[in-house]
Write a protein that holds these residues in place. Sequence first.
Motif, PDB file in Angstrom:
ATOM      1  N   VAL A  44       0.836  -1.206   0.000  1.00  0.00           N
ATOM      2  CA  VAL A  44       0.000   0.000   0.000  1.00  0.00           C
ATOM      3  C   VAL A  44       0.871   1.257   0.000  1.00  0.00           C
ATOM      4  CG1 VAL A  44      -1.643   1.339   1.380  1.00  0.00           C
ATOM      5  CG2 VAL A  44      -1.962  -1.124   1.113  1.00  0.00           C
ATOM      6  N   VAL A  45       1.910   1.260   0.839  1.00  0.00           N
ATOM      7  CA  VAL A  45       2.792   2.423   0.947  1.00  0.00           C
ATOM      8  C   VAL A  45       3.586   2.630  -0.339  1.00  0.00           C
ATOM      9  CG1 VAL A  45       4.859   3.301   2.103  1.00  0.00           C
ATOM     10  CG2 VAL A  45       2.965   2.381   3.460  1.00  0.00           C
ATOM     11  N   LEU A  46       4.142   1.564  -0.885  1.00  0.00           N
ATOM     12  CA  LEU A  46       4.942   1.690  -2.109  1.00  0.00           C
ATOM     13  C   LEU A  46       4.094   2.178  -3.277  1.00  0.00           C
ATOM     14  CD1 LEU A  46       7.283  -1.441  -1.928  1.00  0.00           C
ATOM     15  CD2 LEU A  46       7.759   0.918  -1.262  1.00  0.00           C
ATOM     16  N   ALA A  47       2.835   1.762  -3.318  1.00  0.00           N
ATOM     17  CA  ALA A  47       1.941   2.244  -4.374  1.00  0.00           C
ATOM     18  C   ALA A  47       1.662   3.730  -4.208  1.00  0.00           C
ATOM     19  CB  ALA A  47       0.635   1.455  -4.353  1.00  0.00           C
ATOM     20  N   ALA A  48       1.592   4.193  -2.963  1.00  0.00           N
ATOM     21  CA  ALA A  48       1.271   5.598  -2.696  1.00  0.00           C
ATOM     22  C   ALA A  48       2.438   6.530  -3.014  1.00  0.00           C
ATOM     23  CB  ALA A  48       0.861   5.768  -1.239  1.00  0.00           C
ATOM     24  N   LYS A  49       3.665   6.042  -2.932  1.00  0.00           N
ATOM     25  CA  LYS A  49       4.816   6.930  -3.119  1.00  0.00           C
ATOM     26  C   LYS A  49       5.085   7.259  -4.584  1.00  0.00           C
ATOM     27  CE  LYS A  49       8.680   3.588  -3.203  1.00  0.00           C
ATOM     28  NZ  LYS A  49       9.359   4.096  -4.399  1.00  0.00           N
ATOM     29  N   GLY A  50       4.377   6.604  -5.504  1.00  0.00           N
ATOM     30  CA  GLY A  50       4.419   6.993  -6.895  1.00  0.00           C
ATOM     31  C   GLY A  50       5.740   6.809  -7.601  1.00  0.00           C
ATOM     32  N   GLY A  51       6.499   5.795  -7.232  1.00  0.00           N
ATOM     33  CA  GLY A  51       7.735   5.493  -7.942  1.00  0.00           C
ATOM     34  C   GLY A  51       8.944   6.293  -7.511  1.00  0.00           C
ATOM     35  N   VAL A  52       8.791   7.202  -6.539  1.00  0.00           N
ATOM     36  CA  VAL A  52       9.927   7.985  -6.048  1.00  0.00           C
ATOM     37  C   VAL A  52      10.892   7.066  -5.311  1.00  0.00           C
ATOM     38  CG1 VAL A  52      10.639   9.916  -4.591  1.00  0.00           C
ATOM     39  CG2 VAL A  52       8.466  10.017  -5.833  1.00  0.00           C
ATOM     40  N   ARG A  53      12.174   7.157  -5.651  1.00  0.00           N
ATOM     41  CA  ARG A  53      13.178   6.281  -5.054  1.00  0.00           C
ATOM     42  C   ARG A  53      13.794   6.926  -3.815  1.00  0.00           C
ATOM     43  NH1 ARG A  53      14.431   2.129  -8.469  1.00  0.00           N
ATOM     44  NH2 ARG A  53      16.333   1.659  -7.315  1.00  0.00           N
ATOM     45  N   TYR A  54      14.043   6.104  -2.800  1.00  0.00           N
ATOM     46  CA  TYR A  54      14.661   6.568  -1.565  1.00  0.00           C
ATOM     47  C   TYR A  54      15.768   5.592  -1.179  1.00  0.00           C
ATOM     48  CZ  TYR A  54      10.831   9.876  -0.866  1.00  0.00           C
ATOM     49  OH  TYR A  54       9.938  10.902  -1.003  1.00  0.00           O
ATOM     50  N   PRO A  55      16.655   5.976  -0.246  1.00  0.00           N
ATOM     51  CA  PRO A  55      17.730   5.071   0.180  1.00  0.00           C
ATOM     52  C   PRO A  55      17.188   3.755   0.728  1.00  0.00           C
ATOM     53  CG  PRO A  55      18.152   7.297   0.959  1.00  0.00           C
ATOM     54  CD  PRO A  55      16.761   7.294   0.386  1.00  0.00           C
ATOM     55  N   GLU A  56      17.986   2.698   0.591  1.00  0.00           N
ATOM     56  CA  GLU A  56      17.587   1.381   1.095  1.00  0.00           C
ATOM     57  C   GLU A  56      17.265   1.455   2.582  1.00  0.00           C
ATOM     58  OE1 GLU A  56      19.364  -3.185   1.355  1.00  0.00           O
ATOM     59  OE2 GLU A  56      20.482  -1.611   0.307  1.00  0.00           O
ATOM     60  N   GLY A  57      16.199   0.786   2.961  1.00  0.00           N
ATOM     61  CA  GLY A  57      15.782   0.768   4.357  1.00  0.00           C
ATOM     62  C   GLY A  57      14.755   1.827   4.713  1.00  0.00           C
ATOM     63  N   SER A  58      14.472   2.740   3.767  1.00  0.00           N
ATOM     64  CA  SER A  58      13.550   3.843   4.049  1.00  0.00           C
ATOM     65  C   SER A  58      12.132   3.375   4.323  1.00  0.00           C
ATOM     66  CB  SER A  58      13.530   4.827   2.878  1.00  0.00           C
ATOM     67  OG  SER A  58      14.792   5.411   2.674  1.00  0.00           O
ATOM     68  N   TRP A  59      11.782   2.219   3.754  1.00  0.00           N
ATOM     69  CA  TRP A  59      10.400   1.754   3.850  1.00  0.00           C
ATOM     70  C   TRP A  59      10.267   0.492   4.697  1.00  0.00           C
ATOM     71  CZ3 TRP A  59       7.559   5.586   2.631  1.00  0.00           C
ATOM     72  CH2 TRP A  59       7.948   6.463   1.615  1.00  0.00           C
ATOM     73  N   LYS A  60      11.215   0.267   5.591  1.00  0.00           N
ATOM     74  CA  LYS A  60      11.062  -0.834   6.544  1.00  0.00           C
ATOM     75  C   LYS A  60       9.997  -0.468   7.570  1.00  0.00           C
ATOM     76  CE  LYS A  60      15.660  -2.936   6.319  1.00  0.00           C
ATOM     77  NZ  LYS A  60      16.867  -3.346   7.107  1.00  0.00           N
ATOM     78  N   LEU A  61       9.386  -1.481   8.152  1.00  0.00           N
ATOM     79  CA  LEU A  61       8.346  -1.253   9.158  1.00  0.00           C
ATOM     80  C   LEU A  61       8.859  -0.358  10.277  1.00  0.00           C
ATOM     81  CD1 LEU A  61       5.527  -1.892  10.355  1.00  0.00           C
ATOM     82  CD2 LEU A  61       6.556  -3.922  11.406  1.00  0.00           C
TER      83      LEU A  61
END
Length: 202
Positions: free
Chosen positions: A112-129
């Motif tokens: 759900v979160v990755l779909a909401a961010k619209g393809g914007v790339r961030y550093p590894e680990g940015s989207w961990k729980l």
Amino acid sequence: MTKRSDEGWRKMRRVYWDLECGRTKRDSESWPSYQTSCGISVACVMGEGETDLGFYTPNDKEPFDLYSLVRVLESADEVVSFNGDRFDTQVLISTLGLPALRIAKSVDLLRVVLAAKGGVRYPEGSWKLDSICKRTLGEGKLLGDGAFAPQKAREGRWGELFTYCLGDVKLTRDLFRHIAKYGYIIDPDRRVLEVRVDGAGG
């Protein structure tokens, strides 16, 4: 903490779950290869109430074995996880040699979160729980990293392992509730990112 028979889950509308792997990933190993062979040390399922709680391990007998876990997940109206669709569910399927899990409705918060961010790339680990919850809820994991789960299991430190897994499930539940109520998380740039889930019922 109490272990709970799967009979009590049949009336649950929504459950939250997470599992810890049975062995550590090798550096040279791909994630698809790892998830088909890592096994499970423990899994935890939680309902909306603090006492709606169950732990499941490969060596337990019914109703606390992994097949009982499958029944719990398949009997719920909605199953909430973090990276559960791509990882946890596939690990459980591979560990038990199942063709699939028949989950009525899966809400994978990472998806759900990755779909909401619209393809914007961030550093590894940015989207961990842990990272998302620290930014959004002001709280994160208290007991280290899941990579230590296999060692805890080998050493028989089941209390620590159960507590760690439960902590992940509670974070998943709290993040879901926050998104359902407020409709946003905080992204790595400290900006509001609109995210939507259906939080009705429960």
